[in-house]
Structure formats: C-alpha cells, structure tokens
Scaffold this motif. Structure first.
Motif, PDB file in Angstrom:
ATOM      1  N   SER A 724     100.964  55.282  70.713  1.00  0.00           N
ATOM      2  CA  SER A 724     100.986  56.729  70.508  1.00  0.00           C
ATOM      3  C   SER A 724     100.940  57.352  71.894  1.00  0.00           C
ATOM      4  CB  SER A 724      99.770  57.169  69.705  1.00  0.00           C
ATOM      5  OG  SER A 724      98.618  57.043  70.497  1.00  0.00           O
ATOM      6  N   GLU A 767     100.197  75.717  61.384  1.00  0.00           N
ATOM      7  CA  GLU A 767     101.088  74.882  60.581  1.00  0.00           C
ATOM      8  C   GLU A 767     101.352  75.568  59.240  1.00  0.00           C
ATOM      9  OE1 GLU A 767      99.520  71.039  59.568  1.00  0.00           O
ATOM     10  OE2 GLU A 767     101.325  70.494  58.445  1.00  0.00           O
ATOM     11  N   GLU A 850     104.742  70.291  62.704  1.00  0.00           N
ATOM     12  CA  GLU A 850     104.130  68.956  62.660  1.00  0.00           C
ATOM     13  C   GLU A 850     105.179  67.901  62.342  1.00  0.00           C
ATOM     14  OE1 GLU A 850     100.823  68.287  63.292  1.00  0.00           O
ATOM     15  OE2 GLU A 850     100.544  70.402  63.735  1.00  0.00           O
ATOM     16  N   GLN A 851     106.257  67.940  63.124  1.00  0.00           N
ATOM     17  CA  GLN A 851     107.385  67.052  62.882  1.00  0.00           C
ATOM     18  C   GLN A 851     107.100  65.641  63.418  1.00  0.00           C
ATOM     19  OE1 GLN A 851     110.540  67.590  61.409  1.00  0.00           O
ATOM     20  NE2 GLN A 851     110.673  65.371  61.756  1.00  0.00           N
ATOM     21  N   PRO A 852     106.967  64.643  62.541  1.00  0.00           N
ATOM     22  CA  PRO A 852     106.689  63.296  63.035  1.00  0.00           C
ATOM     23  C   PRO A 852     107.936  62.633  63.636  1.00  0.00           C
ATOM     24  CG  PRO A 852     106.754  63.301  60.643  1.00  0.00           C
ATOM     25  CD  PRO A 852     107.066  64.695  61.082  1.00  0.00           C
ATOM     26  N   PHE A 853     107.756  61.701  64.532  1.00  0.00           N
ATOM     27  CA  PHE A 853     108.902  60.985  65.096  1.00  0.00           C
ATOM     28  C   PHE A 853     108.467  59.599  65.583  1.00  0.00           C
ATOM     29  CE2 PHE A 853     106.903  63.118  68.718  1.00  0.00           C
ATOM     30  CZ  PHE A 853     106.768  62.064  69.610  1.00  0.00           C
ATOM     31  N   SER A 865     103.870  63.348  66.854  1.00  0.00           N
ATOM     32  CA  SER A 865     104.413  64.452  66.068  1.00  0.00           C
ATOM     33  C   SER A 865     104.414  65.721  66.908  1.00  0.00           C
ATOM     34  CB  SER A 865     103.631  64.605  64.760  1.00  0.00           C
ATOM     35  OG  SER A 865     102.640  65.574  64.897  1.00  0.00           O
ATOM     36  N   TYR A 902     108.467  64.535  73.721  1.00  0.00           N
ATOM     37  CA  TYR A 902     109.054  65.316  72.618  1.00  0.00           C
ATOM     38  C   TYR A 902     110.527  65.600  72.881  1.00  0.00           C
ATOM     39  CZ  TYR A 902     104.208  66.209  71.207  1.00  0.00           C
ATOM     40  OH  TYR A 902     102.899  66.073  70.827  1.00  0.00           O
TER      41      TYR A 902
END
Ligand code: ATP
Ligand code: MG
Length: 981
Positions: A724, A767, A850-853, A865, A902
C-alpha cells in the motif's frame, strides 16, 4: 621490596629525568604514547619510595574516572606495601571530597545533593516561571532552551564567571554606550544578556534553596573555599607536597586555578599533556592552559619526549601527516616543540582502509578482519572499534554477535536503551495499562518466555486484523485458527503473571514489582541470565545492577515509591533527554572486543584499532556549537585561529589513530541509508591513505553475503503480497519501524489520537456529500466516468453538508471531552469555509469518490484509493486528496509522492489523463496544485520497486533520527530509538 632505582630501569633519559625531578614546576608536552602517564605513575611511586613523601601527601589529578582508575591500578602495582589514602582522582571527585568536608565553611549544606544535568534540567523545568524568560521562552515550546541555558551556566562556571560578574558585564554594556562590544550589539542584545545574567542568578538561588549543587558548582565552590578560607587552603598546601596532573591539555580554566592555588608557594607541580590530543575544546580547553602554564611558571623545567613505546612507525607516520594539517595552530609550530615521533618498536605495522557498499557490509568487513585477527592469536580485548558517536555501535554489535565474536559496548550513557531495562520498563508499563501493545509485544518477545517468531506473528496479526490490543488477542487466543496448544499454555502463564503483578503494582513499592518479575520461577528471567557466564550475560547483569541503583535512588527520594510514580519519573527523564547512566567498566568481559567512543579511548591502547564510519559529516562530525555562546569578554580561553571545529575533529582522529600498536584499520560505507550519497572522510586523504575502489560486482556480492549472514528470517507468508502507499511511506521513513508495523503487525494504542478520528470524519462526510451529486448524475448518465461532464447538477445545501458531518462523526480516541468539542467546532468551521469557497469559485464535476485502484510496476502491485476524481471539460481529470493535518511549509518531492501514485493509477487503471493533482488542506489556504513530470513518475517507480526489493530481501536496518523517532509509535520498545537524543 622493589628498590626505588628499579622503577627507573626501563625508562629513557628524558623520562628518568622527569620521574626524578626534584622540587618546583615541570611541564612535559609530548606526543601520544611517549610515556607521559607512565612518568606520572612512576613519579608518584618514586616520590613515595625514594623521597619518603607520605602517600596522602601526593595529589594526582586526571580527566576521567576511568583514567583515574587505571592510574590507581598502575600505582598499586608499583607500590610494594599497602597504603591508606591515595589521592588519585578526577577533578570532580577531588572537589566533591573537599566540599563534603568543608561545606559549612562556605555556607553550603553539608549534605548537599549533587545534581547531574538531567536532575538540574528537571529542577529548572519545575520552576520555569521563576526565570522570567522572554527571549529564551518561545510561546509554543517554553522549555525549549532549558538545556541550552543549563549548558551556558556550566560554561560560565568552567570559566569561574559568577552571576554577579555576568550582570556587571551586561549592565556595564548598557551604561557604556561607547563600549566596543556594543558596536555589534543593540539595545535588544543588552536585554538578552541581562536576561541570561538574571536567569543564571535565579538558577543558583534555586539550587541553594533545594540543598543542591551541580557539576560546575563543584569547581566554583572549591575555588571559593580555597580563596576565602586561607586556613583551609594552608592546611591542604601543607598536606599536598606534590601535585601531578595528567592530560593537562584538557583541564579547564577553573581546574587550573585550583591546582595553582594548592601548589603555591612551593609549586611542586608536574603537568603532562599533548596539545594535539586536546579534545574537549568545547569546554574551554584547547592548548590554552599549556600557554597559561608557561606564562605563570617561566622557570618550569620542560621536557619533550619523541620516542613512542606504543605504536609501529607506519601508524605514527600516518597520524603525524594528519595532524600537520592543523598547523600553525600547534605548539610544534608556535613553541618549536618537537612532535615527530619515532617508534621504539620499529616498522611492521599496518594502516589500511576498507570500503563497504553499505553499513551492513562495513560491519561484516570489520567482523571478517576481527575473526582473522583472533585466529592469528590476537586476544579479543586487544581489539577496539572506535566510534565517533555511541549510536554508531548499533551497526556492529548485532553483526559481531551473529558471527560469534564477543563484543562489549563501553558507553557512559544509554542504560534505558539496553535490553533488560527495556524489558522491565515494558513490563511495568503493561502492568499500568495492558492495552499498550508495543510494550506487550516486547514482553512476549523476552526469550525466556519461549515464544517463537511464528507464534508472535500469529498473535499480533490476529490482533491487528480485528483492531484489538495484543492483550485482548491473548485473552481470546483459543479462538485463533490454527493456534497450537503449546502456544496457549505459554499465553496462559504470561496472562496469569500480569494479572497477579498488576495487583501488586497497585500498592507495593516498584522494587517489589520488579523483583517479582525478575525472580519469577516460571519466567526465569534472572536464572537465564546467570546460569552460564557468557559475555552477553555478564553485560546484562551489569545493566540490571545499574538499573537497580537507579530504582534505589528513586526510592530514597520518593514519598510514595509506587510503580506509577516511578514510571512518571522515567517519563520526565526521557523528556529531559536522559538515557540513563552506565558504569564504564573497562575490565568488564575480559574476553571481548571493546567498542567505545574516541573520546573515551583517550589514554588507552590496543593492538588493533578499527576507526569506523569514516565519512564526511560523521567524522569529521558536523559542528554543533553551543546554542548560547559565552561572549568573548567573559572568557579566559586563548582561542587559536582557523576552523577550530575542524581542528578539534582532527585532533580526535589523531587520538584514535595513536591508540593502535600494530594495526590501524579505517572503514566506511558508501551508503548509510537516506538519500544523501556519502563522501569518504577528508581525514583519509590527510592520513595519506588511498581510498580503495570497489567494482559494482564486488559490491553486489558483498551485499548479498551480508544479507545472508543476517538473522532473523521472516517467514515468507509474512512478507506483503501487495504494497500500500502507507507501507512504502513507512518503509522509507524507517525500515525497522516498517518491520514492527507491517511484518510483526504490532497494534498501536489509539488513545489520544483524536486527529485520526477527525480525519476519518471529514473524509466520510465529503465522500457522502459528493456521492450525492454522483447518484443524481448517474440517473442522467450511464457511465460514472462519463465523457462529457453534465452541467447543472444540484449541490446539496450547506445545512445538508453539516448534517452529513454530524452523521459521519467518529467519536473515538479523543483525549477528553474538551478536545472532542474543540475538534467538532473546528470541523464545522472547515466545512463552512469549504462550502463558501466552492460557492464562490464553482463546484467541481465529481466523477468518483474513494476510487480504489491497483497498479503494477512489473511484478510489484501497489493498492490504494483516491479521495476524489474530478472530471474536467477537456476530458481529463483532476485528482484530489484531503488533508486535515497541518499544511507543510513547502511541498517537496517526497510529500508529492502520494499524488504521483494516483497520477499513475488514473492512467493505468482508470484510463484517464490527469491534468492536475491537488492536496486540499482544511486549514488556511486550501489547495496546492501540481502535476508530476515524466521524470517524477519514473523516479517514483524506481522508489516503489526499490522498496519492494528491499522488503523481499528482508532489509529492515533501522534508520533512527531524533525527529522521526519522537513521532514513532514504537519508540519505547525500540533499542535503536533516538527519540531522546
Ligand atoms: P597518551 O598520549 O596516549 O596518553 P602516554 O604518553 O601517556 O600516551 P603511556 O600510556 O604512558 O603514554 O605509555 C604508552 C605505552 O608505552 C605503555 O604501554 C607504556 O607501558 C609503554 N612505555 C612507556 N615508557 C616506556 C619505556 N621507557 N620502555 C618501554 N615501554 C614504555
Ligand atoms: Mg597518557
């Protein structure tokens, strides 16, 4: 019985003349290893045996406790019969002895307490307001200058400057407008000096009111006693028929005055020293006192010796070449004293330089050499590793241990960082609060409890997965899948002990609690330490004894010697920067390699010496001048010209080199962690050494070997599959901290960490707030990340935003209700400002929250995220990260790293082109916008891949640094912590 003449047998003509010198002053200035200390010792024996001077008629003074001890031992060997009272001591001891006997004569309490700098700091802190500080009391950090002030007062005392002298000087400046010192000083400067003079006065009053004196006072009051009480002075003048001073170059002015007073009028005073070995110039020394002596005693017999009985010629030549760089600030130049030394032992010595790719390799190279020396028959105690700073020993101890080479770190401080003391403190801490997981982990990790690494991993990762403390995990250990009966049994023993001793800790004195732990038959802590006599055990027992002394000292002074009060004292001491006094026992662990600082090695000798960490900024070390310097007008020291700091470091290097008899090895590494590339020390060239080049292949080979020799091995399953961003960041902060947090997964207490709850609250609020606009839009549109941003999406009202805020509120971990309310009000203000700003400047078209990747660099995966993705009219996106913490003064590349990740993620997994990266700060100025260049992103990739490789290779070498360590959750269990430096 040896005849006095026998003493002289081995001596050369100059030494013999000095030993048998009759009455009157004599000065011996001679290079290292020429037998100066030998002359002093033999002269004492000669005075007693030949001149029939009574044993207590001789006063011999030296610089350190250790040197005094060694000298006493040497004299003891020379004297044929027993004796009562040998006055061989340090200046401090001597003064203390005099003052204890005559305190009342100068108005001191006879049972005064002698405060060390930490105790003095605590006293000052307790009475901070009495000092009426202004200039030296920053609002945010009122105790900031206490250390500096105390050091400043000590400097004054070294030079026998009284508070009255100081005040007189400051006021003189105010009255005398033409004073030359005022040319550079303004009115504010006078006020600053008056503040210092006043604070100094207050400090002295405080000491007296508390029946205390500090180290500097020992000298000042002794001087006062001898000056103001002629009868007492006369008595000691009569007693001490001869006075001898070793390491004279390092005496400070006040010490020299004391010697002068006592020696007069006969002046049977022999002093020996070497200006090239003066290494306490920061205390006002340098070659100043040698010059004073020559002025005060123009008739003194002077002796120079140039034969060295310690080292081989090659070593002496290297040292001489080096010290020449200090010219002309040397007595060899100014007084034409001969300092080029000839080795009595002739040639055949070795001077070499070893170069390692990194610090582990450097330590392995040293270990290799030591192993070879031992095989060749050199005894361990004849080998020394000399470090510039004590912390550098950490690099060598574990590697020597892993190689089975006994080694002992001789340090005068650092008791609280030693393993047994850390164990005891951790144990006491969990008796107070069982949920302190780092302390709990430290206790479980005590070898005698027998937990394996695997078991500890199992317990701590279960705790961290469930967000419970390690203690709770142990209580419910039976529920852990795959746990062995054996583990459960061990856990039960520990829990049972803790429960029982927590009860004890509530009322019993701390000593009983500690003893209960040490003597517990089931744990067997003490038994394990004493059942076989290894060097390590010997060392650990020494540490326990020293700590026990500290506990007793606490109990002497405490009204209620409870565990809790003891821990409070420990906390205060740590705040004061105290790391605990250690006994410096040079005889300790006879069969062990010595690791010690160069300062501590003064006067000693070894067959083989390693001087390590020979890189710029480590040696020579960077200059830490006094934080509050003493003005020149108040000092009596004769300061040489030139770069005095560099000169002093060079003299240290000279001392280090001249400790060696047969072999002298300098070592360094190209990489000590951190981004900075290391340059070999300039001293290597000045010593005439060639710095070896090491090929890239050899470096890689060395690194691999060094890794292979390291323990422990982390089980494969504990290494991360995916990184992470936080993991990368933690690793870069300190690999050892990473190991605690992400491999061992030691849970940390969130108590008092309201800031984390607050951050969560704000993130959740926003959010939900933007999800609102999203859901509205997805009703109009199919794709979340649609190509054309729609216009006219209704934004929820401010009232709605604040309502969402209240719903999202995370109530945990605040210190108290006040803190919680303050945070809550703060959040309201933030959000109002946030809303108003967007109303004014326009609302973004939010494409995702809160876009996860997951992104990939080769086989390395990084997951995360993104707080918010905004769609831009161009078709590109803006990436936003919210920050509720303080805005940094400047964003550097390290701080931009998160958004660079990001940026790559948006390209790789969202297939969108980021045009702007933005941190949104909720304090004053909200946003900081930028975009990573191709170079930035390449570098980021290199960093991430490099971090991954290092983790997979289990490279968890600590990278301690006071600032980082102070923020670290694991500082109280970490043996490498510099939080208190
Ligand atoms: P430093 O400058 O490091 O303090 P020093 O000048 O005090 O050194 P000593 O420690 O007295 O020197 O002596 C160095 C070594 O030489 C010791 O091992 C000592 O025993 C030995 N030594 C001194 N004089 C003689 C001598 N005349 N013959 C043989 N050995 C000697
Ligand atoms: Mg000596």
């Amino acid at each position: 019985m040896p005849h006095a003449q026998e003493l002289l047998n081995d001596l050369n003509a100059e030494q013999r003349r000095a030993v048998t010198h009759g009455d009157g002053p004599q000065l011996i200035v001679a290079g290292a290893g020429t037998g100066k200390t030998t002359v002093i010792t033999k002269r004492i024996a000669w005075l007693i045996l030949d001149r029939a001077v009574p044993v207590d008629g001789i006063l011999a003074l030296t610089f350190t406790e250790k040197a005094a001890g060694e000298m006493e031992e040497r004299i003891d060997r020379l004297l044929p019969y027993g004796y009562v009272d040998l006055w061989v001591s340090t200046f401090h001891h001597f003064c203390d002895r005099l003052l204890r006997a005559h305190a009342l004569d100068i108005g001191l309490p006879h049972d005064y307490r002698l405060l060390d700098p930490t105790a003095a700091w605590l006293l000052m802190r307790k009475h901070l307001d009495a000092f009426a500080l202004d200039y030296y009391r920053p609002r945010g950090n009122p105790t900031k200058f206490l250390h500096a002030l105390h050091q400043h007062f000590s400097r004054c005392k070294d030079e026998a400057v009284t508070p009255e002298d100081y005040l007189q000087y400051a006021q003189g400046l105010r009255l005398d407008a033409d004073h030359p010192d005022l040319a550079t000083a303004d009115g504010g400067e006078v006020a600053r000096l008056e503040e210092l003079a006043h604070a100094y006065h207050v400090y002295q009053q405080l000491l007296l009111a508390n029946h205390a004196i500090d180290f500097g006072d020992l000298l000042v009051y002794t001087l006062q006693l001898l000056r103001d009480r002629p009868a007492i002075l006369a008595r000691y003048r009569q007693q001490f028929q001869h006075i001898l001073v070793d390491e004279f170059q390092d005496t400070i002015w006040a010490q020299y005055e004391i010697v002068n007073l006592l020696a007069a009028p006969a002046n049977n005073l022999s002093v020996v020293g070497d200006d090239d070995q003066s290494v306490y110039a920061f205390r006002g020394a340098a070659m100043s006192n040698i010059l004073h002596f020559k002025e005060d005693f123009p008739d003194a017999v002077e002796t120079a010796i140039t034969v060295n009985y310690r080292s081989k010629q090659e070593i002496l030549d290297a040292a001489y070449t080096l010290i020449q760089e200090n010219n002309p600030a040397r007595l060899e130049v100014t007084l034409k004293l001969p300092k080029r030394l000839t080795a009595n032992a002739g040639r055949g010595g070795a001077v070499e330089v070893l170069r390692g790719a990194d610090s582990q390799v450097e330590a392995q190279l040293v270990a290799d050499r030591i192993a070879a020396l031992r095989i060749a028959g050199v005894e361990s105690q004849d080998i020394a590793i000399l470090v510039r700073a004590n912390s550098q020993a950490d690099q060598f101890l574990p590697i020597l241990a892993a190689r089975g080479i006994p080694a002992i770190h001789l340090a005068s401080r650092g008791l609280y960082r030693t393993a047994p003391v850390l164990d005891i403190l951790a144990y006491l801490q969990i008796l107070d609060n069982v949920h302190e997981s780092p302390a709990f982990y430290r206790v479980l990790n005590i070898p005698v409890l027998g937990f394996t690494y695997e078991e500890l991993l199992l317990l701590s990762s279960w705790a961290s997965r469930r967000s419970i403390s390690l203690y709770e995990a142990c209580r419910n250990a039976a529920e852990i899948e795959g746990i062995q009966q054996e583990t459960l049994t061990k856990v039960t023993v520990v829990l049972e002990r803790i429960a029982r001793n927590a009860e004890l800790a509530r009322h019993a004195p701390v000593r009983d609690v500690i003893l209960a732990f040490l003597n517990d038959a089931d744990i067997g802590y003490l038994r394990d330490m004493t059942d076989e006599e290894t060097v390590e055990d010997h060392e650990r027992v020494q540490y326990l004894n020293a700590f026990w002394k500290r506990v007793e000292q606490f109990e002497d002074g405490a009204d209620e010697p409870t565990t809790r009060n003891f821990m409070e004292i420990m906390r205060l001491e740590r705040e004061a920067g105290e790391t605990g006094a250690l006994p410096m026992d040079t005889q300790a662990g006879p069969d062990a390699v010595r690791i010690l600082t160069i300062h501590a090695s003064k006067g000693l000798e070894f067959r083989h010496v390693f001087v390590v960490n020979m890189v710029q900024l480590r040696f020579p070390a960077s200059n830490h001048a006094d934080a509050i310097p003493l003005v020149d007008a108040l000092t009596k020291v004769i300061m040489p010209d030139g770069d005095t700091h560099l000169q002093e470091e060079r003299r240290l290097c000279y001392v280090a080199a001249t400790r060696a008899k047969d072999g002298l090895t300098f070592t360094f590494a190209d990489d000590y962690g951190g981004a900075r590339a290391r340059k070999p020390s300039r001293f290597l060239a000045e010593l005439g050494c060639t710095v070896p080049e090491v090929s890239a292949e050899r470096k890689a080979h060395h690194r691999a070997q060094a890794r292979a020799a390291m323990v422990p091995r982390v089980p494969q399953h504990a290494l991360p599959k995916k990184l992470s961003f936080t993991q990368v960041q933690d690793y870069l902060t300190c690999p050892w901290m990473y190991h605690y947090r992400h491999i061992l997964k030691i849970p940390i207490s969130m108590d008092g960490k309201g800031a984390i709850s607050f951050g969560k609250t704000i993130h959740r609020t926003l959010e939900r707030f933007f999800a609102h606009t999203l859901s509205q839009r997805s009703a109009q549109q199919t794709s979340l990340l649609g190509d054309t941003p729609p216009s006219g999406v209704a934004v929820p009202t401010l009232a709605r935003l604040l309502e969402l805020y209240r719903e999202a509120w995370v109530d945990d971990w605040y210190l108290n209700a006040t803190e919680r309310e303050k945070a809550s009000a703060h959040g309201m203000t933030f959000l109002r400002k946030f809303y108003a700003q967007h109303e004014r400047d326009g609302w973004p078209t939010v494409a995702a929250v809160e876009q996860p990747f997951t992104i990939k660099f080769g086989d390395v995966s990084v997951a995360g995220s993104i707080d918010r993705v905004d769609a831009l009219p161009s078709g590109g996106v803006a990436l936003v990260d919210y920050k509720t913490g303080k805005r940094p003064a400047r964003l550097d590349r390290d701080q931009k790293r998160q958004l660079f990740i990001y940026q790559i993620a948006a390209r790789q997994s969202l297939h969108k082109e980021p045009e702007v990266l933005m941190y949104y700060y909720f304090d004053d100025k909200p946003s900081e916008q930028f975009l990573g260049s191709d170079r930035d992103l390449e570098q980021l990739e290199e960093t991430v891949v490099g971090t991954h490789t290092s983790i997979m290779r289990e490279e968890f070498a600590p990278d301690p640094d006071p600032q980082k360590c102070r923020r670290c959750e694991y500082q109280h269990i970490c043996p490498f912590s510099k939080a208190k430096a």
